[in-house]
Design an enzyme around this catalytic site. Structure first.
Site, PDB file in Angstrom:
ATOM      1  N   GLU A 174       0.814  -1.225   0.000  1.00 36.91           N
ATOM      2  CA  GLU A 174       0.000   0.000   0.000  1.00 36.91           C
ATOM      3  C   GLU A 174       0.843   1.270   0.000  1.00 36.91           C
ATOM      4  O   GLU A 174       0.619   2.170   0.824  1.00 36.91           O
ATOM      5  CB  GLU A 174      -0.985   0.000   1.184  1.00 36.91           C
ATOM      6  CG  GLU A 174      -2.019  -1.093   1.095  1.00 36.91           C
ATOM      7  CD  GLU A 174      -3.164  -0.992   2.087  1.00 36.91           C
ATOM      8  OE1 GLU A 174      -3.073  -0.214   3.060  1.00 36.91           O
ATOM      9  OE2 GLU A 174      -4.173  -1.716   1.898  1.00 36.91           O
ATOM     10  N   GLU A 293      -5.524  -8.435  -0.287  1.00 37.58           N
ATOM     11  CA  GLU A 293      -6.283  -8.110   0.933  1.00 37.58           C
ATOM     12  C   GLU A 293      -7.737  -7.911   0.525  1.00 37.58           C
ATOM     13  O   GLU A 293      -8.044  -6.999  -0.251  1.00 37.58           O
ATOM     14  CB  GLU A 293      -5.765  -6.831   1.606  1.00 37.58           C
ATOM     15  CG  GLU A 293      -4.430  -7.004   2.284  1.00 37.58           C
ATOM     16  CD  GLU A 293      -3.969  -5.760   3.041  1.00 37.58           C
ATOM     17  OE1 GLU A 293      -4.812  -4.967   3.495  1.00 37.58           O
ATOM     18  OE2 GLU A 293      -2.742  -5.590   3.159  1.00 37.58           O
TER      19      GLU A 293
HETATM   20  O1  LIG Z   1      -8.667   3.025   3.978  1.00 40.39           O
HETATM   21  N1  LIG Z   1      -7.973   2.989   5.030  1.00 40.39           N
HETATM   22  O2  LIG Z   1      -8.093   3.865   5.914  1.00 40.39           O
HETATM   23  C1  LIG Z   1      -7.058   1.936   5.215  1.00 40.39           C
HETATM   24  C2  LIG Z   1      -6.231   1.979   6.299  1.00 40.39           C
HETATM   25  C3  LIG Z   1      -5.316   0.963   6.497  1.00 40.39           C
HETATM   26  C4  LIG Z   1      -5.262  -0.080   5.586  1.00 40.39           C
HETATM   27  O3  LIG Z   1      -4.299  -1.014   5.845  1.00 40.39           O
HETATM   28  C5  LIG Z   1      -4.291  -2.268   5.222  1.00 40.39           C
HETATM   29  O4  LIG Z   1      -5.123  -3.127   5.966  1.00 40.39           O
HETATM   30  C6  LIG Z   1      -4.384  -3.619   7.052  1.00 40.39           C
HETATM   31  C7  LIG Z   1      -5.115  -4.761   7.700  1.00 40.39           C
HETATM   32  O5  LIG Z   1      -5.221  -5.887   6.881  1.00 40.39           O
HETATM   33  C8  LIG Z   1      -3.060  -3.942   6.408  1.00 40.39           C
HETATM   34  O6  LIG Z   1      -1.977  -3.933   7.285  1.00 40.39           O
HETATM   35  C9  LIG Z   1      -2.885  -2.830   5.414  1.00 40.39           C
HETATM   36  O7  LIG Z   1      -2.231  -3.252   4.251  1.00 40.39           O
HETATM   37  C10 LIG Z   1      -6.090  -0.112   4.505  1.00 40.39           C
HETATM   38  C11 LIG Z   1      -7.001   0.907   4.289  1.00 40.39           C
END
Ligand SMILES: O=[N+]([O-])c1ccc(O[C@@H]2O[C@@H](CO)[C@H](O)[C@H]2O)cc1
Length: 507
Positions: A174, A293
């Site tokens: 990400e 994910e």
């Molecule tokens: O949209 N958001 O605010 C958001 C915030 C965090 C986020 O993290 C992702 O999701 C987390 C949990 O699976 C993983 O460690 C990461 O890759 C994914 C999306």
């Protein structure tokens, strides 16, 4: 019954082979996913390595084929070297992603050996947040190198002679997200990923690489991010990642039940973005998707409030979502969407495996149990084999606030020889009559699994989960109301997901 849909199915109409890696999951150093999740020395079921046997058994029952590790946001500030070698010499560090003291008790070797013992293919991520080309290439050498070079020899010195042969590698995580440690622009990330990937493939040319796509379709940079990153990395990467989480917001049940359509549109858009880069380059290479994910996650409604995380230690309880039977129906529908894109989505990870937005929960020193979302995943992973069929679905639509018009009925089917499975979802609050049209083919439906949605708030703990499962997940006979040559009619319960084994024989 007023609602009717038709699903046309023929063994010659195919989407493509199902890659078993589409039934992957995810183990991040986050909250209690690792510590008191998969690993808890001293637990009554712990094996000689300190891993919980009860969790491993449920993981096997879930049918997970692959697991992504060690993150997630965690990987973007992780020095993998701190997690190898004698455990007593490893130093804790402050993980900035989740503001947790990471003890480094579990690292690359412990995870890879656990995965190997459990028959799960590992998917590793490298840190492109605070690290770069050299650390990424070194980790590939540590995992996959033969004796006679520095990092491979370090692995051997740490007690593991045979290379792990890790095939799948994520180039960071990400990196488009402002929350990411070492967040980058598409240009910055694309250049770094191309160079890291090049070096990693020079260490081991057999690996497959995943470039970071967007963190969600809602990101402002979505689309342009994919284009720029793939322009930089086209020659070196095999897949681009997708991440998507869905939740019911403000009681908008119809939109939530339509999440599979949002996922479908997201996949189509990423495929279009990748193919557009290929077209401009006059390239025949096809980039596929690692949907590494996906899940239901009450991110906006619950997690965002929790975001100012205090610095914690000892495996804190972070994002331990409790799921309802409604969530399970949506998870089943998301799997239908993934199967329908089998030709372009060979890899996917239900995020995550244990405790953190997970189908499996544990208590330290206590039991491990299934959440309601466990059943649709386990059933699909068990039944969906061989080839995904290209169905033609004619269905009423429902207008939703979030996604506009979405189909009421969604369907997927798979076939392996003459044995297969049909997956059907009714997103509406009324029963639907579905005509399976199978011209020139006899179709025999077997007993399957049904999930019906609930209207209850999910409550923490094994007793509640067991009750929701007992009331809403059941083995059922195929709900056939009439059958004649080339035509089988069945009834889908309101807001339900249904999976039925099927035998197909040509007339
Ligand atoms: O949209 N958001 O605010 C958001 C915030 C965090 C986020 O993290 C992702 O999701 C987390 C949990 O699976 C993983 O460690 C990461 O890759 C994914 C999306």
């Amino acid at each position: 019954m007023s609602q009717r849909a038709t699903v046309l199915l023929h063994p010659d109409f195919r989407v493509g082979p199902i890659d078993r890696r589409v039934f992957g999951s995810f183990v991040e150093h986050l909250g209690r996913a690792v510590y008191t999740g998969i690993y808890e020395p001293g637990h009554a079921t712990a094996d000689e390595h300190g891993f919980r046997r009860d969790v491993a058994d449920l993981t096997r029952e879930l049918g997970v084929t692959m697991a992504r590790y060690p993150g997630g946001n965690f990987v973007s500030n992780y020095d993998w070297e701190d997690g190898v070698g004698p455990v007593e010499e490893r130093k804790p560090f402050i993980d900035l992603a989740w503001r947790t003291i990471e003890p480094n008790t579990i690292g690359t070797d412990e995870f890879l050996q656990w995965a190997e013992r459990e028959g799960i293919e590992p998917m590793m991520a490298v840190n492109l947040g605070t690290r770069g080309v050299a650390a990424a290439a070194a980790l590939v050498e540590y995992c996959n190198g033969e004796a006679g070079s520095r990092w491979a020899d370090l692995r051997i010195a740490n007690g593991r002679e045979k290379p792990y042969g890790v095939r799948l590698w994520c180039l960071g995580n990400e990196m488009d997200g402002p929350w990411q440690i070492g967040h980058k622009t598409a240009d910055e990330y694309g250049k770094l990923a191309a160079e890291a990937g090049k070096a990693m493939k020079l260490v081991d040319p057999t690996i497959e690489l995943v470039a970071c796509g967007s963190s969600s379709m809602q990101m402002d940079t979505f689309g342009e991010w994919e284009r720029t990153v793939l322009e930089h990395t086209w020659d070196v990467v095999d897949h681009i990642s997708m991440h998507a989480y869905y939740e019911e917001l403000d009681g908008d049940r119809a939109s939530f039940l339509g999440s599979g359509t949002a996922m479908d549109r997201f996949i189509r858009r990423v495929v279009a973005s990748a193919d557009a880069v290929g077209a401009r380059r006059r390239s025949d290479k096809q980039i596929t998707i690692s949907f590494d994910e996906w899940n239901v996650w009450y991110l906006q409604s619950r997690f965002v409030g929790e975001k100012n995380l205090p610095l914690q230690r000892d495996a804190p309880r972070i994002i331990e979502d409790v799921y309802s039977a409604l969530d399970a129906v949506v998870v089943g529908d998301l799997l239908v969407t993934l199967l329908n894109h089998a030709d372009r989505v060979p890899v996917a990870c239900l995020a995550q495996l244990v405790n953190v937005i997970a189908p499996i929960m544990t208590e330290p020193d206590g039991p491990a149990w299934r959440q309601p979302t466990f059943a649709p995943f386990a059933t699909t992973a068990r039944l969906a084999r061989g080839t995904a069929l290209d169905l033609r679905v004619t269905t009423p639509t429902v207008t939703t606030a979030q996604h506009g018009d979405v189909p009421v009925v969604t369907a997927a089917a798979t076939l392996d020889g003459t044995e297969g499975a049909v997956f059907l979802v009714n997103r509406s609050a009324e029963p639907v009559e579905v005509e399976l049209a199978h011209p020139g083919v006899t179709l025999t439906l077997d007993r399957g699994v049904q999930v019906t949605a609930d209207h209850e708030a999910a409550v923490e703990g094994p007793d509640h989960a067991a009750r929701v499962i007992a009331e809403h997940v059941s083995e059922v006979d195929a709900p056939v109301t009439s059958a004649e040559s080339g035509r089988t009619v069945l009834t889908l319960a309101p807001e339900s997901w249904l999976a039925l084994p099927v035998t197909l024989t040509r007339l």
